[in-house]
Design an enzyme around this catalytic site. Structure first.
Site, short mmCIF file in Angstrom:
data_model
loop_
_atom_site.label_atom_id
_atom_site.label_comp_id
_atom_site.label_asym_id
_atom_site.label_seq_id
_atom_site.Cartn_x
_atom_site.Cartn_y
_atom_site.Cartn_z
N CYS A 34 0.87 -1.17 0.00
CA CYS A 34 0.00 0.00 0.00
C CYS A 34 0.91 1.23 0.00
O CYS A 34 2.13 1.10 0.00
CB CYS A 34 -1.00 0.01 1.15
SG CYS A 34 -0.33 0.20 2.79
N CYS A 48 -2.10 1.29 -4.71
CA CYS A 48 -0.84 1.80 -5.29
C CYS A 48 -0.39 0.94 -6.45
O CYS A 48 0.80 0.83 -6.73
CB CYS A 48 0.24 1.86 -4.23
SG CYS A 48 0.62 0.24 -3.54
N CYS A 64 3.84 -0.56 -8.74
CA CYS A 64 4.37 -1.90 -8.55
C CYS A 64 4.91 -2.46 -9.87
O CYS A 64 4.20 -2.49 -10.87
CB CYS A 64 3.26 -2.80 -8.02
SG CYS A 64 3.85 -4.29 -7.25
#
Length: 136
Positions: free
Chosen positions: A11, A85, A89
């Site tokens: 997160c 988020c 990534c």
């Protein structure tokens, strides 16, 4: 996926949702899952309300420290769970990616954090049922 899958929870601040998810995964998997958590912009400490909410469940996340998301953590994981988020990534072929949408508990009262915690627990239980082989 190896005998002991690795699950990474990500997160933004690695101070609430991902820490609660990691805490549940560690507790509910009985050590059968390697658990990692990280954030794209980690805070200095875990959200104290998240610590309190997890303590109510008998899970201690008070000594956890928010960590920065690294490419290595993603590469070394079998399952990557993002929580708000996903764009930050890195993507590697062969990994299982899921984006779980939960309200950000930052700055919220214990009632909201408990609701987020309980929603996370349900998702963790579902994920465990999918990734761990059933043994007699």
């Amino acid at each position: 996926m190896s005998d002991k899958p690795t699950v990474l929870f990500v997160c933004v601040h690695n101070a609430g949702r991902s820490q609660m998810a990691a805490g549940y995964m560690q507790a509910l998997s009985g050590g059968k899952v390697q658990v990692l958590s990280a954030g794209s912009e980690p805070k200095e400490q875990i959200n104290p309300i998240a610590i309190r909410a997890m303590a109510e469940e008998g899970i201690d996340i008070a000594n956890n420290v928010p960590k920065i998301l690294t490419t290595e953590a993603v590469r070394d994981s079998d399952v990557v769970i993002t929580m708000g988020c996903g764009d930050t990534c890195p993507i590697f072929p062969g990994k299982r990616y899921e984006d779980w949408e939960f309200e950000d508990p930052a700055g919220k009262d214990i009632t909201v954090v408990r609701r987020v915690r309980d929603d996370i627990k349900v998702r963790i239980q579902e994920l465990l049922a999918e990734i761990l082989p059933i043994t007699a």
